[in-house]
Scaffold this motif. Sequence first.
Motif, mmCIF file in Angstrom:
data_model
loop_
_atom_site.group_PDB
_atom_site.id
_atom_site.type_symbol
_atom_site.label_atom_id
_atom_site.label_comp_id
_atom_site.label_asym_id
_atom_site.label_seq_id
_atom_site.Cartn_x
_atom_site.Cartn_y
_atom_site.Cartn_z
ATOM 1 N N ASP A 144 0.833 -1.214 0.000
ATOM 2 C CA ASP A 144 0.000 0.000 0.000
ATOM 3 C C ASP A 144 0.860 1.253 0.000
ATOM 4 O OD1 ASP A 144 -2.358 -1.423 -0.012
ATOM 5 O OD2 ASP A 144 -2.664 -1.314 2.152
ATOM 6 N N GLN A 145 1.883 1.270 0.862
ATOM 7 C CA GLN A 145 2.783 2.423 0.922
ATOM 8 C C GLN A 145 3.489 2.636 -0.412
ATOM 9 O OE1 GLN A 145 5.540 1.893 4.156
ATOM 10 N NE2 GLN A 145 3.928 1.334 5.600
ATOM 11 N N TYR A 146 3.958 1.545 -0.986
ATOM 12 C CA TYR A 146 4.701 1.626 -2.240
ATOM 13 C C TYR A 146 3.824 2.155 -3.363
ATOM 14 C CZ TYR A 146 7.269 0.041 -6.380
ATOM 15 O OH TYR A 146 7.905 -0.015 -7.598
ATOM 16 N N CYS A 147 2.640 1.588 -3.511
ATOM 17 C CA CYS A 147 1.763 2.008 -4.608
ATOM 18 C C CYS A 147 1.296 3.451 -4.442
ATOM 19 C CB CYS A 147 0.566 1.070 -4.704
ATOM 20 S SG CYS A 147 0.973 -0.595 -5.305
ATOM 21 N N LEU A 176 10.871 2.643 -15.847
ATOM 22 C CA LEU A 176 11.137 3.565 -14.755
ATOM 23 C C LEU A 176 10.770 2.950 -13.410
ATOM 24 C CD1 LEU A 176 9.830 6.929 -16.289
ATOM 25 C CD2 LEU A 176 12.219 6.309 -15.873
ATOM 26 N N ALA A 177 9.653 2.234 -13.382
ATOM 27 C CA ALA A 177 9.190 1.641 -12.120
ATOM 28 C C ALA A 177 10.184 0.635 -11.562
ATOM 29 C CB ALA A 177 7.834 0.975 -12.328
ATOM 30 N N GLU A 178 10.913 -0.062 -12.426
ATOM 31 C CA GLU A 178 11.916 -1.001 -11.939
ATOM 32 C C GLU A 178 12.935 -0.291 -11.057
ATOM 33 O OE1 GLU A 178 13.234 -4.275 -14.801
ATOM 34 O OE2 GLU A 178 12.617 -2.674 -16.161
ATOM 35 N N ARG A 179 13.368 0.871 -11.490
ATOM 36 C CA ARG A 179 14.354 1.624 -10.714
ATOM 37 C C ARG A 179 13.703 2.310 -9.520
ATOM 38 N NH1 ARG A 179 14.902 -0.053 -16.067
ATOM 39 N NH2 ARG A 179 17.129 -0.227 -16.556
ATOM 40 N N LEU A 180 12.444 2.728 -9.677
ATOM 41 C CA LEU A 180 11.743 3.381 -8.583
ATOM 42 C C LEU A 180 11.554 2.430 -7.403
ATOM 43 C CD1 LEU A 180 9.113 5.432 -10.608
ATOM 44 C CD2 LEU A 180 10.847 6.379 -9.075
ATOM 45 N N MET A 181 11.322 1.148 -7.668
ATOM 46 C CA MET A 181 11.183 0.202 -6.572
ATOM 47 C C MET A 181 12.452 0.158 -5.727
ATOM 48 S SD MET A 181 10.005 -3.803 -6.511
ATOM 49 C CE MET A 181 11.537 -4.467 -7.188
#
Length: 206
Positions: A144-147, A176-181
Motif C-alpha cells: 500500500d505504501q509503495y503504490c 522507470l518503475a523497476e528503478r523506482l522500486m
Amino acid sequence: YEIPIQVGAALTDRRIAAVTDDQGENISEKNKSYCELTALYWMWKNEDSDYLGLSHYRRRFEISEPMAAKIPESDIDVVVTVPVLNINGVGQQYGSDHKKTDWEVCIKAIDELSPKFKDAAAKVQRGNYYYAYNMFIARREILDQYCAWLFPILSRCERVIGQRTDPYQGRYIGFLAERLMTIFLEYHRKEYKLAIARKHFIMGKG
C-alpha cells in the motif's frame, strides 16, 4: 501461491485467465506503457491478501509452495530478485538503454512530489545495482505504501513524456518503475527486512 492474472484485458476480447486487470478499479487500458504494473494497480485497489506480489509469464521466482507458506510466519517484509548489476551506474545505464530525458523527468518528479526521497534517488542513480523486473512479494501494508508513492510519480512522468510510437521504448513507465522500486526500498532500508530470491526465465515459442 501464484494466481494468474491477465494484464491489458481492456485492450482485447480474448480471455486467458479467470482474473483480469480490467475488473473493479483499474488502469488496464494503460498496459502498453505500464506493462505488469496494471496488475499491481489492480491488486492494490481490489485485493486484500496479507501478502501480495508480482512475477511474470516469462520470469518466475524460484520459490516453492512450502517456502512461500513460510514467508508470513517469518520476519521477512519484502522478497526481491537478485539485483541487476549496472557497471556504469543505474542512471547512466538507463540513459544508454532507454531515453535519458525520461530518467530526468522521473528524478524531477521525485524531487517535486516526494522530496524526502531525493537522497535515496541520488544514491540509487549513482549506484551499480537495482532490483529489476518489477518482481517482488511484500506485506500488504508495504505494498500500500509503495503504490501510494509510486503511481503519482508515474502519472506525472506520463503527463510530461506522453505516448511513444516505438513499442519497446513505449514501455518506459514499466522501465522507470523497476528503478523506482529500488529507490523506495533504499529509502526504507532500515525499516524493512529484505530477502533475495533467484528467478528463472521461461523460454516460449514465437
